[in-house]
Design a protein around this motif. Structure first.
Motif, PDB file in Angstrom:
ATOM      1  N   ASP A 161      -6.407  -2.133  10.288  1.00  0.00           N
ATOM      2  CA  ASP A 161      -5.892  -3.093  11.268  1.00  0.00           C
ATOM      3  C   ASP A 161      -4.813  -2.502  12.171  1.00  0.00           C
ATOM      4  O   ASP A 161      -4.190  -3.220  12.939  1.00  0.00           O
ATOM      5  CB  ASP A 161      -5.406  -4.376  10.572  1.00  0.00           C
ATOM      6  N   ARG A 162      -4.594  -1.178  12.053  1.00  0.00           N
ATOM      7  CA  ARG A 162      -3.596  -0.534  12.919  1.00  0.00           C
ATOM      8  C   ARG A 162      -4.269   0.501  13.816  1.00  0.00           C
ATOM      9  O   ARG A 162      -5.178   1.203  13.368  1.00  0.00           O
ATOM     10  CB  ARG A 162      -2.532   0.188  12.067  1.00  0.00           C
ATOM     11  N   ASP A 182      -4.654 -12.451   5.447  1.00  0.00           N
ATOM     12  CA  ASP A 182      -3.700 -11.365   5.711  1.00  0.00           C
ATOM     13  C   ASP A 182      -3.632 -11.071   7.202  1.00  0.00           C
ATOM     14  O   ASP A 182      -3.345  -9.951   7.607  1.00  0.00           O
ATOM     15  CB  ASP A 182      -4.071 -10.114   4.917  1.00  0.00           C
ATOM     16  N   LYS A 242      -0.712 -10.040  -3.432  1.00  0.00           N
ATOM     17  CA  LYS A 242      -0.156  -8.933  -2.652  1.00  0.00           C
ATOM     18  C   LYS A 242       1.247  -9.326  -2.186  1.00  0.00           C
ATOM     19  O   LYS A 242       1.484 -10.488  -1.886  1.00  0.00           O
ATOM     20  CB  LYS A 242      -1.072  -8.675  -1.461  1.00  0.00           C
ATOM     21  N   CYS A 292       0.779  -1.235   0.000  1.00  0.00           N
ATOM     22  CA  CYS A 292       0.000   0.000   0.000  1.00  0.00           C
ATOM     23  C   CYS A 292       0.815   1.293   0.000  1.00  0.00           C
ATOM     24  O   CYS A 292       0.684   2.134  -0.885  1.00  0.00           O
ATOM     25  CB  CYS A 292      -0.881  -0.067   1.236  1.00  0.00           C
TER      26      CYS A 292
HETATM   27  C1  NG6 Z   1       1.446  -6.201   7.112  1.00  0.00           C
HETATM   28  C2  NG6 Z   1       0.325  -6.814   7.939  1.00  0.00           C
HETATM   29  C3  NG6 Z   1      -0.876  -6.985   7.038  1.00  0.00           C
HETATM   30  C4  NG6 Z   1      -1.250  -5.663   6.407  1.00  0.00           C
HETATM   31  C5  NG6 Z   1      -0.050  -5.094   5.685  1.00  0.00           C
HETATM   32  C6  NG6 Z   1      -0.309  -3.737   5.097  1.00  0.00           C
HETATM   33  C7  NG6 Z   1       1.097  -8.309   9.756  1.00  0.00           C
HETATM   34  C8  NG6 Z   1       1.566  -9.679  10.142  1.00  0.00           C
HETATM   35  N1  NG6 Z   1       0.748  -8.120   8.479  1.00  0.00           N
HETATM   36  O1  NG6 Z   1       2.564  -5.983   7.912  1.00  0.00           O
HETATM   37  O2  NG6 Z   1      -1.954  -7.508   7.758  1.00  0.00           O
HETATM   38  O3  NG6 Z   1      -1.689  -4.769   7.386  1.00  0.00           O
HETATM   39  O4  NG6 Z   1       1.027  -4.957   6.578  1.00  0.00           O
HETATM   40  O5  NG6 Z   1      -1.195  -3.843   4.044  1.00  0.00           O
HETATM   41  O6  NG6 Z   1       1.048  -7.437  10.596  1.00  0.00           O
HETATM   42  S1  NG6 Z   1      -1.236  -2.663   3.038  1.00  0.00           S
HETATM   43  O7  NG6 Z   1      -2.236  -3.040   2.032  1.00  0.00           O
HETATM   44  O8  NG6 Z   1      -1.662  -1.499   3.788  1.00  0.00           O
HETATM   45  O9  NG6 Z   1       0.088  -2.550   2.476  1.00  0.00           O
END
Ligand code: NG6
Ligand code: CA
Length: 511
Positions: free
Chosen positions: A171-172, A337, A360, A81
């Protein structure tokens, strides 16, 4: 009557040569269309009906594809992302710039102040610019975000007039919305603190209290529990400001609709950046259980609904004909994920990566080959384009299209490929660089795909995705072998050498 401009004339010619094209209309077009950029998260090439998904229906996205130009060789610049978004907004490959890996939830603003960006260029051209949705490019100065004060610099300092954000990812932590410079609904008596290092606060975590979880993590994601879902990072405070995951799509869509419907004189640029279909996948009750593919399928339906809402809002406002709509994704698809949401178990023959290998994070095609649809009634013919296009070019292309060509200032990888976007050029780029989560670069030309040798692991054991890394160089005949099954590097050493040198030249300077 004025004679048709060269662009219009060429539109007609191309419309007749593209397969399945309807002739472009010759209404006198506005010079500066509104621009609606819909940026989905983790949506795979094969997740959309128009791109061949058979087990899931996306009628509203398919309608966009039918009414517009559907690109079959379109790339995001990275398989994750943050770097993809950095490239999208700056026109520079993210791997040139330190600190553009997947951003932590407390990262400072990654885009350098003062550089030209997609929104700043359009703002200078007289556009009202807004970002609504996922940001994930950091907020604040070197010390990072001040969640209880002014969150600056951020999108408003790099060219957006207004912002309504998920600061990092769903998720953060912190699980709060940000409007312009402030957390929305924050009670000053309950300040926010977050940590991605030593845990803070005494709220239950997924690791210690799995019995409190509505959805369990499969890897990572086991810290502070918000709304029954444990996240990456710990958080305390900000209770009144925390979002409800089930409502995120509704909240963002309502914001976007009201932005579109607002009375204004100037054209708008709306960067609508969805949370769907990233984890945690928590659909609203209207979509829960509807796809038969579990939450991952349900949030695809939710994404499709949101697209339909925006398209309807354009229609209601009489803006359909003078709005350029772009629909694409930030990186390829992933099933597991980090949460046990049955994406793997309920896949039921659905192929999120379409005909491609990987997903991804990967250097293989599914990491960066994404759906890409352009609709502008009367200006862009409907049909299918095989032009090689990359999101890194959107800034230069939209600048040119809105009458403000940028020229090359040496800091940008992006080029004006507006002709490809308008369906006037069926070839597009001659080559595009792809970038995976391990930092491995690949070069895709019209005929070949070269993946540079790399020490990084070829496989991600958590997500079950092949990352495409290998100690040996890889060369694929992408047109004959789109699934990258047969490495033909040994048969074509001269092509491997030429592509390796070209990639090196690109890495070290701007071609
Ligand atoms: C990774 C996360 C994944 C997702 C990704 C970001 C873990 C083990 N995995 O580090 O779940 O959050 O980061 O995804 O924490 S993105 O689409 O925003 O790049
Ligand atoms: Ca993503």
């Amino acid at each position: 009557m004025k004679p048709p401009t060269p662009i219009l004339f060429a539109t007609c010619v191309l419309a007749m040569t593209l397969p399945a094209c309807h002739p472009a209309r010759l209404d006198s077009p506005p010079d500066r269309p509104n621009i609606l950029l819909i940026y989905a998260d983790d949506l795979g090439y094969g997740d959309v009906g128009g791109y061949g998904a058979a087990s899931i229906e996306t009628p509203r996205i398919d309608r966009l594809a039918r009414e517009g130009l559907r690109f079959e060789q379109a790339y995001t610049s990275s398989a994750t992302c943050t770097p993809s978004r950095y490239s999208l907004l700056t026109g520079e490959y993210a791997w040139r710039h330190e600190g553009t890996g997947i951003a932590r939830g407390d990262a400072p603003l990654i885009i350098p102040l003062g550089r030209k960006t997609l929104p700043s260029v359009l703002r200078d051209a007289g556009y009202r610019t807004a970002v609504i949705g996922k940001w994930h490019l950091g907020l604040g100065g070197d010390e990072g975000p001040d969640w209880n004060g002014e969150l600056r610099p951020g999108p408003l300092e790099i060219g957006f007039d207004e912002a309504f954000l998920i600061p990092a990812t769903g998720d953060r932590v912190p699980t709060v919305f940000v409007e312009d410079h402030r957390v929305v609904g924050l009670d000053p008596m309950d300040p926010i603190e977050v940590s991605f290092d030593a845990p803070i606060g005494d709220e239950p975590t997924g690791r210690d209290h799995p019995e409190l979880l509505a959805m369990r993590p499969s890897h990572g994601h086991d810290q502070t529990i918000v709304n029954g879902i444990s996240r990456i990072g710990t958080m305390r405070g900000g209770r009144a400001a925390r979002w409800v995951d089930e409502d995120i799509a509704d909240v963002l869509t309502a914001r976007a609709v009201s932005f579109i419907e607002r009375e204004r004189i100037e054209p708008f640029f709306l960067y609508y950046s969805t949370h769907d279909i990233h984890v945690p996948r928590v659909p609203h009750a209207r979509f829960a259980g509807r796809s038969g593919l579990g939450p991952r399928g349900d949030v695809i339906l939710q994404l499709d609904w949101a697209v339909g809402e925006l398209i309807d809002a354009l229609e209601r406002s009489g803006l359909t004909d003078n709005t350029l709509v772009l629909f694409t994704s930030d990186n390829g698809p992933v099933l597991d994920d980090g949460y046990m949401d049955q994406a793997v178990e309920l896949q039921d023959g659905h192929e999120p990566s379409g005909p491609f290998r990987g997903g991804k994070y990967s250097a293989f095609e599914a990491g960066t080959r994404v759906p890409f649809i352009v609709r502008w009634p009367g200006r862009v013919p409907s049909g299918i384009s095989g032009a090689l296009v990359s999101q890194v070019d959107l800034m230069a292309s939209l600048a040119a299209l809105t009458g403000r060509p940028m020229g090359q200032d040496g800091t940008s990888d992006g080029r004006d490929h507006s002709a490809a976007l308008l369906g006037l050029d069926a070839e597009g780029r001659e080559a595009v660089v792809e970038h995976n989560a391990a930092g491995t670069l690949s070069l895709r030309t019209r005929d070949w795909k070269y993946i540079e040798p790399s020490q990084a692991s070829p496989y991600n054991r958590y997500t079950d995705i092949e990352l495409g890394n290998d100690l040996a160089p890889q060369l694929y005949d992408v047109l004959q072998d789109p699934g990258e099954r047969t490495n033909v590097a040994a048969d074509h050493p001269e092509i491997v050498d030429a592509m390796a040198s070209r990639l090196e030249a690109l890495r070290n300077r701007h071609e």
